[in-house]
Scaffold this active site. Structure first.
Site, short mmCIF file in Angstrom:
data_model
loop_
_atom_site.label_atom_id
_atom_site.label_comp_id
_atom_site.label_asym_id
_atom_site.label_seq_id
_atom_site.Cartn_x
_atom_site.Cartn_y
_atom_site.Cartn_z
N GLU A 43 16.10 -33.21 28.10
CA GLU A 43 17.29 -33.49 27.29
C GLU A 43 17.35 -35.00 27.09
O GLU A 43 17.39 -35.76 28.06
CB GLU A 43 18.58 -33.01 27.95
CG GLU A 43 19.79 -33.25 27.04
CD GLU A 43 21.13 -32.91 27.68
OE1 GLU A 43 22.10 -32.74 26.92
OE2 GLU A 43 21.21 -32.85 28.93
N GLU A 68 18.41 -40.63 29.87
CA GLU A 68 19.65 -41.31 29.48
C GLU A 68 19.48 -42.79 29.78
O GLU A 68 19.11 -43.16 30.89
CB GLU A 68 20.84 -40.73 30.24
CG GLU A 68 22.15 -41.46 30.07
CD GLU A 68 22.62 -41.49 28.62
OE1 GLU A 68 22.76 -42.62 28.08
OE2 GLU A 68 22.82 -40.42 28.03
N ASP A 117 24.16 -39.84 18.95
CA ASP A 117 24.88 -40.80 18.13
C ASP A 117 24.45 -40.62 16.67
O ASP A 117 23.26 -40.69 16.36
CB ASP A 117 24.56 -42.22 18.60
CG ASP A 117 25.51 -43.26 18.02
OD1 ASP A 117 25.92 -43.10 16.85
OD2 ASP A 117 25.83 -44.23 18.72
N LYS A 121 25.82 -45.41 9.33
CA LYS A 121 25.45 -46.39 8.30
C LYS A 121 23.96 -46.28 7.97
O LYS A 121 23.12 -46.15 8.85
CB LYS A 121 25.79 -47.80 8.77
CG LYS A 121 27.28 -48.03 8.97
CD LYS A 121 27.58 -49.45 9.42
CE LYS A 121 29.08 -49.64 9.60
NZ LYS A 121 29.42 -51.01 10.09
N ASP A 153 28.37 -32.07 16.24
CA ASP A 153 29.59 -31.75 15.51
C ASP A 153 29.64 -32.53 14.21
O ASP A 153 30.59 -32.38 13.44
CB ASP A 153 30.82 -32.10 16.35
CG ASP A 153 30.98 -33.60 16.53
OD1 ASP A 153 29.97 -34.27 16.85
OD2 ASP A 153 32.10 -34.11 16.36
N THR A 190 28.24 -28.74 26.43
CA THR A 190 28.23 -30.09 26.99
C THR A 190 29.69 -30.53 27.14
O THR A 190 30.60 -29.89 26.62
CB THR A 190 27.50 -31.08 26.07
OG1 THR A 190 28.33 -31.37 24.93
CG2 THR A 190 26.16 -30.53 25.60
N TYR A 192 31.12 -33.05 25.76
CA TYR A 192 31.65 -33.44 24.45
C TYR A 192 31.83 -32.24 23.54
O TYR A 192 32.75 -32.19 22.73
CB TYR A 192 30.75 -34.49 23.82
CG TYR A 192 30.63 -35.71 24.70
CD1 TYR A 192 31.72 -36.56 24.89
CD2 TYR A 192 29.46 -35.99 25.38
CE1 TYR A 192 31.64 -37.65 25.72
CE2 TYR A 192 29.36 -37.09 26.22
CZ TYR A 192 30.45 -37.92 26.39
OH TYR A 192 30.36 -38.99 27.22
#
Length: 214
Positions: A43, A68, A117, A121, A153, A190, A192
């Protein structure tokens, strides 16, 4: 996500070299790092670790890597691993751009990207984990049967990722446009994901493979 700096986190992680790779000491030796030789799933961007630790607990026949880069988050994953007594989960504290320094070609069976993330932009597109330079890394380390699982999402990131993967020569084995309405019950939340879902956000998910891994 804004991460509050924890000045003690780095020393805490360094105290557990059997579980955490901070400086590439296990680079190129991922399989040997584990007690058993088993399929490896990664992951990338594990956050606080609820997803990856749940998977590891449910699937002792699979070796898991949590990757991470934020030291001030990684310690939470480490705490869960210790508390749950997981022997099939290790942690790499580094950036995904270094993947091929850690893993041999074809060494990995699955890659998870959860709520990455979106870097909305256009000038930051190269930082998205589904940008073609990252896809090339995934293709290199995945074995011939390997696949990529992606959840978000963010509708814009999902659309971008579908296009980026298609252009790179990947194909989709599963696409969910509203996961929590379509899910068969096997989905693991998760931290989030639960937060976004509780707010009514739609969750998008896909599974994809490369036409030719090498």
């Amino acid at each position: 996500m804004r991460v509050r700096y924890k000045p003690w986190a780095e020393d805490y992680l360094k105290d557990h070299p059997e579980l955490v790779d901070m400086e590439g000491q296990h680079a190129g030796e991922m399989t040997e790092w584990f007690d058993k030789t088993q399929p490896i799933h990664i992951e990338i961007g594990s956050g606080m670790g609820q997803f990856i630790t749940t998977l590891a607990a449910q699937n002792p026949h699979i070796n898991y890597i949590s990757m991470e880069r934020e030291k001030s988050i990684v310690y939470k994953v480490l705490d869960k691993v210790k508390e749950m007594g997981l022997t099939n989960l290790k942690i790499i504290c580094n950036d995904a751009i270094e993947l091929n320094e850690y893993f041999k070609d074809g060494e990995v069976s699955r890659i998870y990207l959860n709520f990455s993330d979106p870097w909305p932009k256009n000038r930051h597109a190269k930082r998205r984990l589904t940008y073609h330079t990252f896809l090339a890394l995934y293709q290199q380390i995945l074995n011939d049967e390997g696949d990529l699982h992606f959840k978000t999402d963010n509708r814009g990131l999902f659309a971008y990722s579908l296009e980026s993967m298609s252009q790179f020569g990947m194909y989709f084995t599963k696409i969910n446009l509203n996961l929590h309405q379509e899910d068969d019950g096997s989905n693991i939340l998760t931290e989030y994901e639960k937060k976004f879902s509780d707010k009514g956000s739609r969750i998008y998910r896909m599974e994809a493979k490369f036409h030719s891994q090498k």
